[in-house]
Design an enzyme around this catalytic site. Structure first.
Site, mmCIF file in Angstrom:
data_model
loop_
_atom_site.group_PDB
_atom_site.id
_atom_site.type_symbol
_atom_site.label_atom_id
_atom_site.label_comp_id
_atom_site.label_asym_id
_atom_site.label_seq_id
_atom_site.Cartn_x
_atom_site.Cartn_y
_atom_site.Cartn_z
ATOM 1 N N CYS A 71 0.836 -1.196 0.000
ATOM 2 C CA CYS A 71 0.000 0.000 0.000
ATOM 3 C C CYS A 71 0.875 1.252 0.000
ATOM 4 C CB CYS A 71 -0.917 0.003 1.224
ATOM 5 S SG CYS A 71 -1.898 1.507 1.396
ATOM 6 N N GLN A 308 -15.779 -11.811 14.128
ATOM 7 C CA GLN A 308 -14.344 -11.691 13.874
ATOM 8 C C GLN A 308 -14.076 -11.288 12.424
ATOM 9 O OE1 GLN A 308 -11.838 -11.807 15.908
ATOM 10 N NE2 GLN A 308 -12.318 -13.082 17.670
ATOM 11 N N GLU A 358 -24.095 -11.798 26.502
ATOM 12 C CA GLU A 358 -23.596 -10.687 25.687
ATOM 13 C C GLU A 358 -24.400 -9.438 26.024
ATOM 14 O OE1 GLU A 358 -21.916 -8.096 23.526
ATOM 15 O OE2 GLU A 358 -21.059 -10.118 23.383
ATOM 16 N N CYS A 441 -7.852 -10.589 22.876
ATOM 17 C CA CYS A 441 -7.308 -9.729 21.823
ATOM 18 C C CYS A 441 -6.243 -8.786 22.375
ATOM 19 C CB CYS A 441 -8.425 -8.929 21.147
ATOM 20 S SG CYS A 441 -9.343 -7.858 22.271
#
Length: 491
Positions: A71, A308, A358, A441
């Site tokens: 990029c 995800q 959740e 994460c």
């Protein structure tokens, strides 16, 4: 070392945020965009007593591990921090980052970490065996870069205005809210560019304004694009600073020229905030979701769903979660921070009963629909904060069952970057599951939480990093904890 001083330095290490680390007469400099092994010329921008930050001016001698960026905006954009590092080295860096956090923050000794942690799972590798980059290339990819680009099924693009008054979109420059105009992100799918250029063309023709963060005026704030890797279905959600888009029927017609367009929605966000999405969304055309598969499980994904972003690696990650849980069909499992039920439904294939929790109501609605469309009947989902729902369940169980405690055989957690709340960790330890599977994460908060759990009767058994985000400093980690057997419980 003084500010504005020009130095020549060899990069010896890499920092937690991907910046190169070099030393000049013992003085440490952090230099963005530099790779281990580079000899560079840099300008000191900020100087503290024992360390400073410098800007890369020139690469005098490139590292053997430096590769050309695909990029053109790789250095300016905040999305890819390490695109100019060879992929094999990226994997080594991420693996080391996880291990260092386990040692430094978690307090685990190196011997334990080396024994527990299996090799990182990179793109092109199975979760069972990690081939080298060379083996990946022999399997058919033309180059390492072919493996690790175009992997994102979701992208969120901010909109702004250039100096000529034209609408632009792209990504924010690192640590700023200045938009780098670019419709062709190398990490996204090719359809993103066609969609973005269609929207920009529409805005220019009908004089639809971009949102201005400083004044709070303008209409188009962001565009969310989702793509189903296995279904090919496309979703476009425009986040707007208003209730409607003028000439929306024409925009719908234009977007429908893109193949496999499935869902076009708007989400109203009229607050002056960094939060991208509004709380709700409205369907302009098509469905309120797209579908995709992880393994043989079908998922409905709405604009507000957590899903995800790298489906290829997600299948490997969730396969590890299932393997670490070691289900035999008799277990009760809690899946905390379950999203749209992605891990829950994987686990339900091998468990007796799975409970998912959740905080996002729309995600729980998706989870229930996903269970139904897959014919899975042994799941139950709750809306609420995991740190509130599980402790409340534990207390209520104690009231109705005074002679026993609430129990789970396996508890799976996949929390946001901040990790788990102490109240939740305390309840997990009280429930004494045989196994805890922790998906993270952020390896720093993971290490902190593991330290807490291992101080309350658990021990590390297995762990593995999974590279979900090539060219960035982020990495996913999965850990298996087992409850220690006390001496009086043996034999």
């Amino acid at each position: 070392m003084q500010k504005n001083e020009i130095v020549r330095v060899t990069i010896e290490d890499i920092g937690m945020n991907g910046e190169g680390i070099g030393r000049v007469n013992g003085y440490t400099l952090f230099i963005k965009d530099a790779v281990i092994g580079d000899e560079v010329e840099a300008k000191v921008m900020k100087a503290k007593k024992s360390y400073g930050y410098a800007r890369l001016l020139k690469i005098i001698q490139p590292s053997n591990d430096r590769v050309p960026a695909r990029c053109a905006f790789a250095r300016k954009c905040g999305g890819c921090q390490i695109q100019e590092m060879a992929y094999k080295k990226q994997l080594l860096y991420k693996e080391r980052k996880v291990k260092e956090n386990l040692e430094r923050i978690g307090g685990f000794d190196k011997e334990t970490i080396e024994k527990v942690m299996e090799p990182i799972v990179g793109m092109g590798a199975s979760a069972v065996q990690q081939p080298t980059v060379e083996e990946n290339l022999m399997s058919g990819a033309k180059s390492a870069s072919d493996i690790v680009f175009g992997y994102r099924n979701k992208a969120q693009f901010p909109f702004g205005t250039d100096k000529e008054g034209n609408p632009i979109t792209g990504f924010y420059a690192g640590r700023t809210h200045t938009i780098i105009a670019n419709t062709d992100c190398a990490l996204g799918v090719p359809q993103n560019q066609e969609i973005l250029e269609t929207i920009l063309s529409f805005m220019k023709k009908y004089k639809i304004s971009s949102y201005d963060e400083k004044t709070g005026t303008g209409l188009i704030r962001h565009v969310l694009i989702r793509y189903g890797f296995k279904t090919g279905e496309l979703m476009v959600c425009l986040v707007i600073n208003g209730r409607r888009i003028p000439h929306a029927d024409i925009l719908i017609e234009m977007l429908n020229t893109v193949e496999k367009m499935t869902s076009i929605t708007i989400s109203t966000n009229m607050k002056q905030t960094n939060v991208i999405m509004g709380h709700t969304f409205e369907v302009l055309w098509g469905q309120d979701h797209i579908t995709d598969y992880i393994g043989n499980i079908k998922y409905e994904i709405s604009p507000l769903s957590f899903y995800q972003v790298n489906p290829v690696q997600t299948e490997k990650l969730y396969g590890l979660a299932l393997a670490y849980a070691e289900l035999k069909g008799t277990e009760t499992v809690w899946d905390l921070y379950c999203g749209i039920g992605t891990i829950s439904l994987f686990l339900a294939q091998g468990a007796k009963q799975v409970y998912g929790v959740e905080i996002v109501p729309q995600a729980i609605e998706n989870a229930r629909r996903n269970a139904k469309c897959n014919g899975i009947e042994n799941t139950q989902f709750y809306v609420g904060k995991a740190e509130e729902v599980l402790p409340r369940y534990y207390e209520q169980y104690a009231e109705t069952h005074p002679r026993e405690s609430a129990h789970a055989d396996v508890i799976v957690v996949d929390p946001p970057r901040k990790g788990c709340d102490v109240a939740l960790l305390e309840t997990i330890a009280k429930m004494q599951p045989e196994k805890i599977v922790y998906v993270s994460c952020d390896s720093a908060t993971l290490a902190r939480d593991l330290k807490y759990l291992c101080g309350r009767g658990y021990e590390l058994k297995k762990g593995r990093a999974v590279d979900m985000f090539p060219h960035t400093v982020h990495v996913e980690t999965i850990i298996k904890l087992s409850r220690k057997i006390k001496e009086n419980q043996k034999a």
